[in-house]
Design a protein around this motif. Sequence first.
Motif, PDB file in Angstrom:
ATOM      1  N   LYS A  28       0.649  -1.328   0.037  1.00 26.74           N
ATOM      2  CA  LYS A  28       0.415   0.011   0.025  1.00 26.74           C
ATOM      3  C   LYS A  28       0.758   1.272   0.130  1.00 26.74           C
ATOM      4  O   LYS A  28       0.255   2.484   0.125  1.00 26.74           O
ATOM      5  N   ASP A  29       2.164   1.209  -0.354  1.00 29.76           N
ATOM      6  CA  ASP A  29       3.212   2.049  -0.145  1.00 29.76           C
ATOM      7  C   ASP A  29       2.982   3.052   1.090  1.00 29.76           C
ATOM      8  O   ASP A  29       3.044   4.235   0.974  1.00 29.76           O
ATOM      9  N   GLN A  30       2.820   2.395   2.142  1.00 34.85           N
ATOM     10  CA  GLN A  30       2.864   3.051   3.633  1.00 34.85           C
ATOM     11  C   GLN A  30       4.176   2.833   4.203  1.00 34.85           C
ATOM     12  O   GLN A  30       5.057   2.163   3.829  1.00 34.85           O
ATOM     13  N   VAL A  31       4.375   3.853   5.395  1.00 38.79           N
ATOM     14  CA  VAL A  31       5.413   3.389   6.327  1.00 38.79           C
ATOM     15  C   VAL A  31       5.087   1.881   6.821  1.00 38.79           C
ATOM     16  O   VAL A  31       4.206   1.716   7.282  1.00 38.79           O
ATOM     17  N   TYR A  32       6.225   1.137   6.940  1.00 36.71           N
ATOM     18  CA  TYR A  32       6.019  -0.236   7.357  1.00 36.71           C
ATOM     19  C   TYR A  32       7.003  -0.578   8.378  1.00 36.71           C
ATOM     20  O   TYR A  32       7.993   0.088   8.770  1.00 36.71           O
ATOM     21  N   TRP A  33       6.408  -1.680   9.188  1.00 37.26           N
ATOM     22  CA  TRP A  33       7.264  -2.134  10.527  1.00 37.26           C
ATOM     23  C   TRP A  33       8.721  -2.559   9.942  1.00 37.26           C
ATOM     24  O   TRP A  33       8.732  -3.509   9.088  1.00 37.26           O
ATOM     25  N   PRO A  34       9.496  -2.235  10.795  1.00 35.92           N
ATOM     26  CA  PRO A  34      11.052  -3.154  10.582  1.00 35.92           C
ATOM     27  C   PRO A  34      10.614  -4.521  11.203  1.00 35.92           C
ATOM     28  O   PRO A  34       9.551  -4.742  11.659  1.00 35.92           O
ATOM     29  N   GLU A  35      11.674  -5.435  10.874  1.00 31.22           N
ATOM     30  CA  GLU A  35      11.612  -6.483  11.771  1.00 31.22           C
ATOM     31  C   GLU A  35      11.951  -6.369  13.039  1.00 31.22           C
ATOM     32  O   GLU A  35      13.093  -5.614  13.407  1.00 31.22           O
ATOM     33  N   PHE A  36      11.262  -6.639  13.909  1.00 30.40           N
ATOM     34  CA  PHE A  36      11.245  -6.593  15.460  1.00 30.40           C
ATOM     35  C   PHE A  36      12.178  -7.255  15.996  1.00 30.40           C
ATOM     36  O   PHE A  36      12.256  -8.596  15.562  1.00 30.40           O
ATOM     37  N   PRO A  37      12.902  -6.870  16.881  1.00 26.80           N
ATOM     38  CA  PRO A  37      14.076  -7.811  17.553  1.00 26.80           C
ATOM     39  C   PRO A  37      13.254  -8.877  18.437  1.00 26.80           C
ATOM     40  O   PRO A  37      12.345  -8.678  19.000  1.00 26.80           O
ATOM     41  N   LYS A  38      13.760 -10.047  18.099  1.00 29.82           N
ATOM     42  CA  LYS A  38      13.152 -11.148  18.981  1.00 29.82           C
ATOM     43  C   LYS A  38      13.103 -11.010  20.596  1.00 29.82           C
ATOM     44  O   LYS A  38      12.236 -11.316  21.198  1.00 29.82           O
ATOM     45  N   GLU A  39      13.979 -10.291  20.910  1.00 34.75           N
ATOM     46  CA  GLU A  39      13.969 -10.007  22.410  1.00 34.75           C
ATOM     47  C   GLU A  39      13.016  -9.228  22.809  1.00 34.75           C
ATOM     48  O   GLU A  39      12.520  -9.307  24.049  1.00 34.75           O
ATOM     49  N   LEU A  40      12.506  -8.169  21.954  1.00 35.70           N
ATOM     50  CA  LEU A  40      11.420  -7.391  22.367  1.00 35.70           C
ATOM     51  C   LEU A  40      10.111  -8.233  22.401  1.00 35.70           C
ATOM     52  O   LEU A  40       9.425  -7.971  23.418  1.00 35.70           O
ATOM     53  N   ILE A  41       9.746  -9.079  21.615  1.00 38.35           N
ATOM     54  CA  ILE A  41       8.748  -9.981  21.728  1.00 38.35           C
ATOM     55  C   ILE A  41       8.864 -10.765  23.076  1.00 38.35           C
ATOM     56  O   ILE A  41       7.898 -10.886  23.776  1.00 38.35           O
ATOM     57  N   LEU A  42       9.921 -11.601  23.010  1.00 36.97           N
ATOM     58  CA  LEU A  42      10.082 -12.207  24.289  1.00 36.97           C
ATOM     59  C   LEU A  42       9.979 -11.575  25.453  1.00 36.97           C
ATOM     60  O   LEU A  42       9.214 -12.104  26.657  1.00 36.97           O
ATOM     61  N   ASN A  43      10.399 -10.457  25.619  1.00 35.75           N
ATOM     62  CA  ASN A  43      10.257  -9.726  26.949  1.00 35.75           C
ATOM     63  C   ASN A  43       8.850  -9.198  26.988  1.00 35.75           C
ATOM     64  O   ASN A  43       8.277  -9.229  28.243  1.00 35.75           O
ATOM     65  N   GLU A  44       7.916  -9.022  25.898  1.00 35.72           N
ATOM     66  CA  GLU A  44       6.427  -8.831  26.023  1.00 35.72           C
ATOM     67  C   GLU A  44       5.900  -9.915  26.527  1.00 35.72           C
ATOM     68  O   GLU A  44       4.999  -9.942  27.398  1.00 35.72           O
TER      69      GLU A  44
END
Length: 168
Positions: A28-44
């Motif tokens: 959609k030519d939008q600002v897109y997410w980067p690949e998030f650090p795995k540690e971020l998700i693990l911490n959440e």
Amino acid sequence: MTIENSNLTEVPKIFELYRIATDYMKSKDQVYWPEFPKELILNEIEDNRQWKLLINKQIACIWATTLNDELIWGNENEPSLYIHRIATDPKFRGQNLVKKLMDWANKFGKNQSLKYIRMDTVGLNKGLISHYKKIGFEFLGTKKLKNTNGLPEHYKDGEVCYFQKEII
């Protein structure tokens, strides 16, 4: 339909949904997410801040929450539930899952004596702005963040749109 915390066995599915959402944003030519650090998700997950909505025992939608979002919202003193990175499995699109998520967020916030549900998105995505307004969010406007240290990379790529909904 049930909503519960994500668990460590679901990390591959969480990243799959993030990749699908990112590909959609790119298309959609939008600002897109980067690949998030795995540690971020693990911490959440360890902090019980990564959530899933299940339909027939399948993950239909995921998101993360926090009770403080000073890097994006500044020194807002109102107790709020901040929701980030909503990603829906394409098999479940069109089922008003974000509305169901917001009904859950309202109950969650009420139980925590919070005042607002808050969200943000990067880039002026008019379709998303309209969608969030339809489900009761007030669009508070946009702002370019001066300091993006500690935030995912996409926060450097555009203005942040702010949304807020009072918990009732």
